[in-house]
Each structure stands twice: as structure tokens, then as C-alpha cells.
Design a protein around this motif. Structure first.
Motif, PDB file in Angstrom:
ATOM      1  N   THR A 293     -22.045  24.442  36.045  1.00  0.00           N
ATOM      2  CA  THR A 293     -20.818  24.292  34.792  1.00  0.00           C
ATOM      3  C   THR A 293     -19.372  23.593  35.798  1.00  0.00           C
ATOM      4  N   VAL A 294     -19.475  23.414  37.433  1.00  0.00           N
ATOM      5  CA  VAL A 294     -19.083  22.896  37.844  1.00  0.00           C
ATOM      6  C   VAL A 294     -18.551  20.934  37.110  1.00  0.00           C
ATOM      7  N   PRO A 295     -20.570  20.679  37.823  1.00  0.00           N
ATOM      8  CA  PRO A 295     -20.459  19.201  37.487  1.00  0.00           C
ATOM      9  C   PRO A 295     -19.974  18.208  35.498  1.00  0.00           C
ATOM     10  N   ILE A 296     -20.165  20.376  34.607  1.00  0.00           N
ATOM     11  CA  ILE A 296     -20.108  19.926  33.518  1.00  0.00           C
ATOM     12  C   ILE A 296     -18.434  19.577  33.476  1.00  0.00           C
ATOM     13  N   PHE A 297     -17.906  20.537  33.962  1.00  0.00           N
ATOM     14  CA  PHE A 297     -16.236  20.693  33.760  1.00  0.00           C
ATOM     15  C   PHE A 297     -15.183  19.645  33.875  1.00  0.00           C
ATOM     16  N   PHE A 298     -16.726  19.419  35.555  1.00  0.00           N
ATOM     17  CA  PHE A 298     -15.068  17.877  35.834  1.00  0.00           C
ATOM     18  C   PHE A 298     -15.885  16.549  35.006  1.00  0.00           C
ATOM     19  N   GLY A 299     -17.113  16.547  34.632  1.00  0.00           N
ATOM     20  CA  GLY A 299     -17.422  15.562  33.899  1.00  0.00           C
ATOM     21  C   GLY A 299     -16.278  15.538  32.417  1.00  0.00           C
TER      22      GLY A 299
END
Lengths: 312, 310, 623
Positions: free
Chosen positions: A105-111
Motif C-alpha cells: 500500500t505504501v508504494p501505491i499511495f505515494f505513486g
């Protein structure tokens, strides 16, 4: 300021209480007797009764000091989540699932945030041109495809047919490897609605009078955007972004199920399927706590960013 | 003086009211009207299926269970979208699925509006203790992640009897989605009511002794209703997508074809190279959502009082 | 903006460093790679709740007896016992000698009392290992008492319920205790005694011919009291057994790794088998010391597709063929396709001793459901439904034509299988006959038949299609049917409370005795017991009780077949299919002979390391 914070914290107590009440009512009263399932196929009545006793299911529901609800409440407050149906401590399951979920979720969020905000700025820049319309069309199209569609399509073509990514989680893969495709899909699926939101915010902001004045003064679009519009548009943007953070901890139920990532979303889906009340209530409680905390943070950020908003 | 008298004598320009203005503005937007047409088609199709089932007409989509070809036949001139595992026509199934999806979205929307609007209005108007309770309820509900809440409600509601009517899988789904989605509209209405409460026309109504119910229903609500319409159109999409997700998770319509079930089946079918069921269902959802999104946007733009000036 | 990108990249980099795999493999190590299609629940033999746990636990725990790996028909041979038991004339007393020199694996629980405080929470922890002690007969007594301990909540108690003298009284005693740890295990049970350290005497309440089979079940494997005391509830992740492997890593929900138990007393590969074994290469390793493998690894992959891909890549040694890849694997002729042969993949077909059915609830109306009592008195209705189902089409669509039509209750693998059962014609597809019978059924019911409901224990695509198929078959003969799908727990609850009309289920035999199947029709075992049909037939019951006391043999088989015919005639269920497994394995995976009942077979497997390395090169040429 501190009185405001204390008042808000006090406000959270009835909410947390409400959440505990909700989970209790849903799964205990209305969910049916789980002791039969724990006992298993060939169990006799005495084993079932024994299980009831062990899990405290034979105690009265509300009206005594030792009632099930009071115990539920006490346990939540002391973060004692007990053991799940397969006897593993719930807290261990949560600890285990947290890593993979966050890795997803963190990479998705930042992305999503970085790309949408940047694109929204660009779109505001070129507003009214054909690029703007194109962007709008892509957004709406993206929002119209069901999430499952993205997942199936991505998994089938990118992983299975063209072999660019592993189809499924495997313990021998590094985290980056098995997370890459789901992250890509998550970003693609989330871009549509987020870009649209940010674009709307930007454009709304740009319709304001002070923007017209700025342009009349002769400022370049660039300066207007970055120096003025962005700051004012920050409020709704921040609200949305910060409020999304608590949900990062829950992982993505669909992505994890499809790609077999052993995160919290997967844990949750399983727990619901197997009526694992202990896991479900623990996770709901934690997510509610996080949500409430981040709401508070948002409000504080709000007041810091916008001088018009006073903390009353 | 005669000039000013003349000016006064002239009729002031006729105000047409929000709705008429909005409709006119909407009609001018060609893409939006096209989308409206598409939406009408979908709704008519759903309605047609209801009629057909009621009168037992054996035509087109109601014949989805008939064997139209070999198991898993690819798209051909005989079956435009191919067949599924039992040889049933995917085209017919897709058409039938319209009924399910539209029904789910409609019921869920109605439930959430029926709960959200009155609660929001009451909370916004009366404030005080009533407001606190309502805000507490919806804050609690929104602290719990959406999918989780729906899942929990649906699992728990399944198989219960409500007022003597047995809840089947899909009914539990409508209820679950509706019962968890009223929060958004409630918040919205509450906010608007609070804003409007201080306006002169309300103060005027109070001053001449209008009772509270009349104020809420005859004065306030009509002025905030456009928000309900906009929310409705945007929510609709979300509900259709929710049906897909719930199917995947094992809830939803099981007896009859639904888009969610078709996409769900696609998971195992794709590995055999059977892509047509998924393509058909996804396309159906896509066009419906697209139309709703575009139309909803246009609707919002047309009904937004701020934009009326331009 | 910039700072955000930095954070993003850092996050990605740090997480990519996390390697989730197990231990690094040495090049000359022999490692078996398997896939489990579901998570295991625990590694405590006394409470084996699912077959996957048994698959893993059976490599570490040894019961008294085991099935001979190669001999057919299936035969029990001693494992921890010295020899087959001495049975008294009245068939009630069994004297079993235990092998000497069997040791538990090394484990901290055997360590000095000082290390008790440093209890390790993870498997293979850092606390110094104590030397495993020798196995004594008392350990078996302890294990059985533990299963009887009601506070332990063992699911395996039903095996011993009302069988051993004094054990049920012991169970009553445990009910009075406050918790599991509160039970005094030194309390005497007269049916379980140990005249000396290496002799176990079991006294039964009444004759139980299947006792030895029960003693071959992993759940009866001896457990060290030290382990139970030391680990408490965590014992499910700290198995301490006597077997050839021990637990090294268990990442719950994803990965399990066993390594060779250095303290294993040793065992030899069998030197004889059945005719044809030598040609098949099963006797190549006769007499050699086992286990061959240094490590055994299971990865949990719940979806079929990824597991299949891993198999093709050579990362997994054996797999079943997923339904949707069947054509890719098997050509129409029943032979492997050239693509498979190119990779030197072998096919083994294997008749699973299982039967699946659509069952009817024959109990009278229950308070929960509407018109449950439809089936109880209406035999034509039940038979009609059985005739309405096209079993062959079912097997064709759902199982790639692999399975066998179930003409009867007892699966073909069992010694009591009736080879002529097909001629009795109970599984015929005859829609016309079904419609005739339905007319009779209506008369008995006294009017038009109501809408019938089928309940299925799953909500995924497979079950939905299964339900649809049944519905189509029944609607075609004029019945109105609806289906409902639910998750397992709800399903079990409804079945146990008799609130369903029709249900789909099946069973797989765990011993060569067909008693498990027949027990499901014994009236005493009505739901919540195994008789979910709530079927009752006094003639059947009488035969059942008679058979229970008989030793295995042709007389008993004849009785079983008679009972089977009674059941088929009364039709409390429409029997649909017997499973046939098609298993693929790679060329380098040796000594893989499918066994219907035995677990713990990893000790026989051997990997031809040269062939395994050659496969990787082969793959490159194929691409």
C-alpha cells in the motif's frame, strides 16, 4: 491549542466505544454460534460445551460485570486480542501481515499521490486545451472500469502471457519482485479517481477571483499556480491524503487475494470467511483507532495551513 | 420621473428557478445528453427484463439458461459473445445481468437516501443532543473500513428473516450496501442544512410561525435536493462496482447471472484462454459507469448555483 | 515534492532488501519441494484438524504402525512397535511391544531446568538443545490420555470414544478440572497399562478390529510430556517427534521447512513389494537407509495456476493437474502431450478412496427450515432425483472425464468393493424414469412438490457451477430447485441442526475398512454426528452392529456389501463420483508410488540431483 486537542481526544472515546459496540453486536449476537465450527466435524455435544466455556461464550451478553461485552471491552482497551481460531495469537498474525501489506500500500499511495497531484498541476496549466479534455476522458474511463477488471487484465497479460512479472506470491521472491505488479495495478486503478479529484480542486481554485486578479496583474501561469493556487488547494488535498493513511495499514483486500500476498487484507478476507471473530474485531478496532487519530491530525494540519480556520 | 416609472413598469426578467435553468443548461451539453440516452437504454433494458419475467415472456435475456452452443464456445456468428461452461449464451447473460446490477444500485441508493437525508436534515436543523447522537453514529460507521463493513453486514444479514420476509443473498447485499452508505449523503445534507438555517428565508418562515416540519420539508429540503441528485448519480457507479467486489468475495446473486459473477468466473477461465465472459461483463460495466460519470458531472455543473452566473 | 520522491525510493529500496525465502540451498543437498493448497493449522498430533497438517506432521511423528509402502492390498506393518500385537482370545486385550532405542529429537524441552526460563518462541530457536530422551511405552499412554482430556479440546477424540476401558472415565474426570494444565496424568486408566518400559497393554470395552488401523493414525503418535509442559499452547508450532525429519522453519500461512533429524534411529527402504514394483523402479533403493532427503519444503499456494507454473519451471517436484490446464497436459488419447513428454514429466493415476454425493435430509421438520420433512417418507422423490442427474456429463464438464461414476457407496479401492455394483443400476441417467417416479412422489406428498433447496459449502466459482449443474439437471425433469451457497462454518452449523434439505458432500476413507462410509448411515449417529442424512433403517443398524465386532475378512466384506445395497435401495443420497487423481511428477523425483492411506512418505523419496540440474538446461532449449 492543547485544550482543543484534549477536547478532540475526548470526542474519540464515544467513537471507539461505538466501534467496539458495533463489532460486538455484529459478530456475537447476529453472527451465530462459532463453537460448533471450532469443535469440528465429529464433535460431541460435550466438546462443544467445553469450547463455549473456554472462550467465555456461555457468559451473559451484557448485563453483568463479567458479561461478554464487558470482557470484549476490557480486552480491547488492554490490546489483549487473544488467540485466533487456529490458536495462534492474533497479535502475531497482525505483526506478520503488516510488512507485506505496507510493502504494497505504501508504494501505491505515494505513486498515486505524486502522479495525480503532478498531473493535476499540469492539467491546470493547460486547462481548456485538448490535453485537458484528454486527461478528463482518461480519468473518467479509468474510474469506470471495475477494479477487478484491472487486476484480471494485468495479471493475465503482464504476468501470465508476457511473463514480465511473477504471477503470484512465492516465498522465494524478494519483496520488490512480488509487489511490483500489484503496485502497478493499484496505481493504475487509483489514478483515475484521484486525478479527477485533484483536477477538480485545482480548477475550482483557479476560478476564484483572486486568480483572475493575479493574471490581470500579469503574473505567469506558473507563478500563479505554484505560489497561490497550490497553497490554497492544499486543504482538500491534505484532508484526502491524510485520511487515506489509516487505510494503508489494512492492505488491499483484492490485490492481496489475487496475488496471494500474505498481508492484512488477506488475513481479513480469510477471517470473515471463516468467521474468525477474534481477528476481525481486533483489526476493526485498530483501524478505527488509527482513523480517529488521523482525523485529529488532519484537523490540526488544517488549522496550520489555513489561517481562516480557527480551532474552536 | 416618468423614466423611472417606465423602468418600474417594465416586467422584471422572469427567474426560472434552479431546476428549469439546470435542465436547460444540461440539454445544451451534447455529450451529457448522449450519455443520458445510454443510461435510459440500460434502465429500459432492466425494466424490460422485469416485465418479461412477470409476464413470463420467453425472449432474449430471460432465456439465458438455454443451451446455445458447446461448452466454452468462442465468439462466433451464432453467439456473439461466446458461451460459458454450460453452453449458455454470454450475450444473454450479460443482458440479464443489467437487471441485477441496476436493481442493486437502485435499491442501495434508495435505502441510503431514505436513511441519510432525513437524518442529515434533522441533525442539521435541530443540532444539540440529536445532532450529537447522529454524528456519533455516522462517525462510528465511517471509522470502519467500507468493504469490511459491507462484508460484515452482508454475511450477518444472510439468511435472517426481516419482517417475515426471508433475506436471500442478493437482498442482504442491497441492505448491506445501503445501510453502510448513507453516511456520505447524511453528512452532506447536514452541512447544507446548517448553512441554510441562518439564511433569511428560513428566519422569515420561523418568524411567521411556520412549524418545524414544514420548514424542513417544504423549505429546506427542496433547496438542498440537487445535492441528493448529484450524489445519487455518483453513488450509483460505486454501487455497481461494489456488486462486482462482493460477488468476488462470495456474496451477491447466485441463482442468476450477474456481471460480478461473470467477472469472478473469469479468474479461472482466463487460464484456459476463455476471455469472452470477462470482456462482455467488463464492457457492460464500463459503458454504464462511463455514462453515469459523464452525466453526473454534467448534472453537477448544471445544477451548481455558483456556476449559474456564467 | 523532492523529499517525497526520496522517501518513496528509499521505501522501495529497503523493502526490496527483505528476502522472504527460506534457507539458502547447498548445491549437493537433496531437497524435496512440495506445494500445499491450504494453510496448515498446527503440528500437534493430538489435535490434527485438517489433512494438510497431517501431511506435514506425519513426517515428524511416528505412530505404532504404518502401512507398507509398496505392498498391495494394503497391509499394516510395525513402525514403533516391535511386531504385530498379541491379541487375547476374547479379542479385548492387545499386548504390544515397543521398539527399543527410539529417541525423541533433540529439543530445548529436554534441556536443563535452567533453560526453562529462556523458552524459545520461534521454531529452531537459539536456546541450547537438550538431548532427546528414549521413547517409553508410557509415552503412548500419555498421548492417549491427552486426547481424552476434554480441556485439550482434541478433535480426534471421536476415534477413541467409548472404546478403551477406563478412558471415558478419565475423560469424565478431566471435566471437573479447571484447565488443561490442571489435569493429573498419573491417574490410572485400567485399559492402558505398561507392565514394563517397552510393553503397552490396551484393554478394550468391546471388540474393535480396527484398533491397529487407528494406531497407524498420526494422531496416536507418542508425544513427550516434557514438550507439553515446556511449550504449553505453543506446542502446535514446536513439534517434538521421533520421526526422520524435524521442523526447521515455519512461516505461518506461507512456508514450512523440515530438515533431517540427526538423532533418528534409522529405518530401511522396503525390500519387497507387489508384482510390477521392480519394473517400475520402486525397488531400486531396496534395503538402503532412509530418509534420503536432507530437507523437505512446502510452500502454501492456494491458487492452482501459480502452483502449476512453478511445477513447469521445475521448482516443485509433483502436482495435480489443474482442471483448466488439462488439455495442455493430456492429449485426447489419454496420454501425455508431447510438450509434457519433452520435459520428461511422468503421469501417475491414482484412484482415491472417496465418494461424493448429493444428500437428502430425511429428518422430520426442524424448527428452523420450511418443509424439511419432504424427503423423509418420499422414496420415489429421492430415487427420481438420483435418476435425473447426468453423472457422466458432470464428470466430463467438471473433472475432464477423469473421475469414475459412483455406482455405489464404497469406492473401488476398498477390499469390500462390489465389482458388480454397476449392474445394479442405481447410478443410471434416466430422465423419463425420473419423471414417472415424480408422479408417484407427488401422490405421496399429497400435492405439488414444493421448491427444493440445495445447500453447498462454498461460494466460489466451482461451487456455483456445481450448484447450477444440479439445478439444470433437476429442472429438466420438472422440479423447482433453488441453490444456496455459504461458507463452511455456516454450512456445518445448518447441517448439524438439520436445517437443510439437500446438501453436497463427500468423504475420503482414511483406512482400508469401509466402516467410515457405512457409519454415516447408522441411525445412532444422527446429526450432529456423521449421519447428516438422519437416515434410519433398523435392518441396516442390525447389520452394522454385527459387522463392528467382526475381524476383517470376506465374511465382513459380504456384510458390507449387503449394507451398501440397502442404502442404495433406500437412496438417502444420490452418489455421484469417485475421485481419480492424476498426478504429475518430474523425472528426478524417485520412489513416488501413490498410496491411498499412508502419510509420512517423504522419507522414501529420492531426488536424482543430476537430472534436476539437467532440467534447467532443458528448459532453456524448449523456450
Amino acid at each position: 491549542m492543547s485544550t482543543y486537542i484534549i477536547r478532540r481526544l475526548l470526542y474519540t472515546i464515544p467513537i471507539v466505544f461505538g466501534v467496539l459496540l458495533l463489532t460486538f453486536v455484529l459478530f456475537t449476537l447476529v453472527g451465530g454460534d462459532i463453537s460448533i465450527e471450532i469443535a469440528g466435524k465429529g464433535a460431541t455435544q460435550e466438546t462443544i460445551d467445553e469450547i463455549r466455556e473456554e472462550y467465555g461464550l456461555n457468559k451473559p451478553l451484557f448485563l453483568s460485570w463479567d458479561s461478554q461485552f464487558v470482557n470484549h471491552f476490557k480486552n480491547a482497551l488492554t490490546f489483549n486480542f487473544g488467540r485466533a481460531r487456529d490458536r495462534e495469537p492474533v497479535i502475531d498474525k497482525i505483526k506478520r501481515g503488516l510488512g507485506p501489506s505496507l510493502a504494497l500500500t505504501v508504494p501505491i499511495f505515494f505513486g498515486v499521490v505524486i502522479i495525480s497531484v503532478s498531473l493535476a498541476l499540469v492539467v491546470a496549466f493547460v486547462r481548456g486545451t485538448v490535453w485537458d479534455i484528454l486527461a478528463a476522458v482518461i480519468c473518467v474511463a479509468g474510474m469506470s472500469i471495475p477494479y477487478l477488471g484491472f487486476i484480471l487484465f494485468g495479471q493475465y497479460f503482464l504476468a501470465y502471457k508476457w511473463g514480465l512479472f511473477p504471477v503470484f506470491f512465492s516465498p522465494e521472491l524478494t519483496t520488490a519482485q512480488y509487489v511490483a505488479l500489484p503496485v502497478l495495478i493499484g496505481i493504475a486503478a487509483g489514478l483515475g479517481r484521484n486525478l479527477r479529484f485533484f483536477r477538480t480542486v485545482m480548477l475550482d481554485e483557479m476560478r476564484n477571483d483572486y486568480v483572475r486578479t493575479a493574471f490581470a496583474k500579469g503574473l505567469t501561469t506558473r507563478r500563479v499556480l505554484f505560489k497561490h493556487v497550490l497553497k490554497n488547494a492544499m486543504i482538500p488535498i491534505i484532508t484526502r491524503v491524510v485520511l487515506a493513511i489509516p487505510f494503508l495499514f489494512l492492505g488491499s483486500l483484492l490485490l492481496e487475494r489475487f496475488f496471494g500476498i500474505p498481508g492484512l487484507g488477506y488475513l481479513m478476507a480469510e477471517a470473515i470467511g471463516s468467521r474468525d471473530y477474534f481477528v476481525i474485531s481486533a483489526m476493526t478496532y485498530i483501524s478505527a483507532l488509527l482513523f480517529v487519530v488521523f482525523n485529529l491530525i488532519t484537523d490540526i494540519c488544517y488549522s496550520l495551513v489555513d489561517p481562516r480556520v480557527s480551532l474552536e | 420621473m416618468s423614466e423611472s416609472q417606465q423602468l418600474i413598469k417594465k416586467e422584471p426578467p422572469k427567474g426560472r428557478g434552479l431546476w428549469k435553468d439546470g435542465a436547460r443548461s444540461l440539454r445544451r451539453r451534447k455529450p451529457a445528453m448522449f450519455c443520458f440516452g445510454v443510461l435510459t437504454l440500460y434502465f429500459l433494458l432492466a425494466g424490460f427484463i422485469y416485465l418479461a419475467e412477470f409476464f413470463d415472456w420467453r425472449i432474449g435475456p430471460t432465456l439465458w439458461a438455454e443451451q446455445a452452443g458447446q461448452s466454452y464456445a468462442p465468439p462466433s456468428s451464432k453467439n456473439i459473445f461466446g458461451t460459458d461452461i454450460f453452453g449458455q449464451s454470454v450475450l444473454r447473460k450479460t443482458l440479464y445481468g443489467t437487471k441485477i446490477s441496476i436493481t442493486v444500485a437502485l435499491c442501495a441508493s434508495l435505502i441510503s437516501i431514505t436513511i441519510g437525508v432525513p437524518l442529515g436534515a434533522v441533525a442539521g436543523y435541530f443540532r444539540g443532543f440529536v445532532d450529537e447522537i447522529i454524528v456519533w453514529i455516522y462517525s462510528t460507521l465511517s471509522s470502519v473500513p467500507y468493504i469490511l463493513l459491507i462484508l460484515a453486514f452482508a454475511v450477518v444479514l444472510r439468511d435472517r428473516t426481516l419482517f417475515g420476509y426471508k433475506l436471500t443473498g442478493i437482498t442482504a447485499v442491497y441492505l448491506a450496501i445501503g445501510l453502510t452508505s448513507w453516511v456520505g449523503i447524511c453528512r452532506l445534507i447536514r452541512g447544507e442544512v446548517i448553512k441554510h438555517k441562518g439564511r433569511e428565508y428560513i428566519l422569515a418562515a420561523i418568524s411567521y410561525g411556520c412549524n418545524r416540519r414544514r420548514i424542513i420539508f417544504r423549505h429546506l429540503l427542496p433547496n438542498v435536493f440537487h445535492l441528493v441528485i448529484i450524489d445519487f448519480s455518483l453513488r450509483f457507479v460505486a454501487f455497481i462496482h461494489a456488486e462486482v467486489i462482493l460477488s468476488f468475495l462470495g456474496l451477491g446473486e447466485t441463482e442468476r447471472p450477474s456481471w460480478g459473477a461473470m467477472i469472478n468466473d473469469a479468474r479461472i477461465e482466463l487460464s484456459r484462454g476463455v476471455w469472452w465472459q470477462m470482456a462482455a461483463a467488463t464492457a457492460a460495466i464500463f459503458f454504464l459507469s462511463l455514462a453515469l460519470n459523464i452525466f453526473g458531472d454534467a448534472l453537477r455543473d448544471s445544477l451548481d448555483p455558483k456556476l449559474r452566473i456564467q | 515534492m523532492k523529499s517525497v520522491s526520496i522517501i518513496f525510493i528509499t521505501a522501495l529500496l529497503t523493502t526490496s532488501g527483505c528476502n522472504d525465502s527460506g534457507s539458502v540451498e547447498e548445491p549437493n543437498e537433496m531437497v524435496l519441494h512440495h506445494v500445499l493448497s491450504a494453510k496448515i493449522k498446527g503440528l500437534d498430533p493430538g489435535n490434527m484438524r485438517d489433512v494438510y497438517s497431517v501431511i506435514v506432521a506425519s513426517q515428524m511423528f511416528e505412530p505404532l504402525y504404518q502401512y507398507h509402502f509398496l505392498k498391495r492390498p494394503y497391509e499394516l506393518v510395525p513402525l514403533l512397535a516391535e511386531d504385530m500385537p498379541q491379541i487375547s482370545d476374547d479379542l479385548l486385550t492387545y499386548t504390544i511391544k515397543i521398539k527399543k532405542g527410539v529417541y525423541f529429537q533433540d529439543d530445548p524441552c529436554f534441556g536443563s531446568p535452567r533453560s526453562f526460563g529462556l523458552r524459545s518462541k520461534t521454531a529452531g530457536g537459539s536456546v541450547p538443545n537438550g538431548k532427546g530422551r528414549e521413547l517409553k511405552a508410557e509415552d503412548f499412554v500419555f498421548s492417549l490420555k491427552r486426547i481424552a482430556n476434554i480441556k485439550y479440546l482434541s478433535q480426534n477424540w471421536s476415534i477413541f470414544d467409548n472404546k478403551i476401558d477406563g478412558l471415558d472415565e478419565f475423560r469424565e474426570y478431566t471435566k471437573t478440572r479447571k484447565s488443561e494444565a490442571d489435569v493429573d496424568y498419573s491417574r490410572q486408566v485400567q485399559g492402558l497399562t505398561t507392565p514394563d518400559d517397552y510393553t503397552l497393554v490396551i484393554k478394550l470395552k468391546k471388540p474393535w478390529p480396527q484398533l491397529c488401523m487407528a494406531l497407524a493414525d498420526t494422531s496416536t503418535a507418542p508425544v513427550a510430556k516434557e514438550a507439553v509442559d515446556y511449550y504449553g499452547r505453543d506446542i502446535i508450532s514446536h513439534p517434538v517427534g521421533t520421526g526422520p525429519f524435524r521442523l526447521n522453519v515455519w512461516r505461518r500461512g506461507s512456508y514450512i521447512e523440515l530438515v533431517r533429524n540427526q538423532a533418528f534411529r534409522g529405518e530401511l527402504y522396503p525390500s519387497s513389494g507387489e508384482p510390477g514394483d521392480a519394473e517400475a523402479g520402486y525397488l531400486d533403493d531396496a534395503g538402503k537407509p532412509i530418509p534420503f532427503a536432507d530437507r523437505v519444503v512446502w510452500t502454501v499456494i492456494e491458487e492452482r495456476q501459480p502452483a502449476w507454473l512453478l511445477f513447469l519451471q521445475g521448482k516443485v517436484d509433483a502436482t495435480v493437474i489443474p482442471k483448466d490446464n488439462f488439455d495442455e497436459v493430456m492429449g485426447g488419447t489419454g496420454e501425455l502431450t508431447p510438450a509434457m513428454k519433452q520435459r520428461n514429466i511422468h503421469l501417475k493415476t491414482f484412484k482415491d478412496p472417496s465418494t461424493y454425493w448429493l444428500g437428502f435430509n430425511m429428518a422430520p421438520v426442524s424448527t428452523f427450515a420450511e418443509s424439511t420433512g419432504v424427503f423423509g417418507k418420499n422414496k420415489p422423490l429421492r430415487r427420481a432425483i438420483s435418476y435425473a442427474i447426468d453423472r457422466e456429463k458432470f464428470i466430463e464438464l467438471f473433472f475432464n472425464n477423469r473421475h469414475l461414476v459412483a455406482h455405489g457407496l464404497i469406492p473401488p479401492v476398498m477390499p469390500s468393493y462390489n465389482p458388480e455394483i454397476k449392474e445394479k443400476g442405481y447410478a443410471q441417467y434416466d430422465p423419463e424414469k425420473a419423471q414417472e417416479l415424480l408422479k408417484e412422489a407427488e401422490k405421496i406428498h399429497g400435492g405439488k412438490l414444493p421448491t427444493l433447496k440445495i445447500t453447498l459449502p462454498g461460494t466460489n466459482t466451482w461451487y456455483r457451477q456445481y450448484g447450477q449443474l444440479l439445478k439444470r439437471n433437476l429442472s429438466a425433469v420438472g422440479l423447482e430447485v433453488e441453490t444456496e451457497y455459504m461458507d463452511r462454518p455456516t454450512y456445518l452449523e445448518k447441517v448439524n441442526t438439520k436445517s437443510i434439505q439437500m446438501f453436497t458432500s463427500g468423504s475420503s476413507a482414511s483406512t482400508p475398512d469401509a466402516q467410515d462410509f457405512l457409519a454415516m448411515f447408522y441411525s445412532r449417529y444422527r446429526a450432529p454426528g456423521p449421519n447428516k442424512f438422519n437416515y434410519s433403517n433398523p435392518e441396516f443398524d442390525e447389520l452394522y452392529e454385527k459387522a463392528q465386532a467382526m475381524l476383517d475378512g470376506p465374511e465382513k466384506h459380504r456384510l458390507y456389501r449387503k449394507m451398501e445395497l440397502i442404502v442404495l435401495e433406500d437412496c438417502p443420497a444420490a452418489f455421484l463420483n469417485h475421485r481419480v487423481a492424476y498426478v504429475l511428477h518430474h523425472d528426478w523425483y524417485k520412489n513416488y508410488k501413490p498410496h491411498a492411506f499412508a502419510y509420512g512418505l517423504s522419507k522414501y523419496r529420492r531426488i536424482d540431483l543430476a537430472k534436476r540440474t539437467a532440467y534447467k538446461k532443458l528448459l532453456k532449449t524448449i523456450k
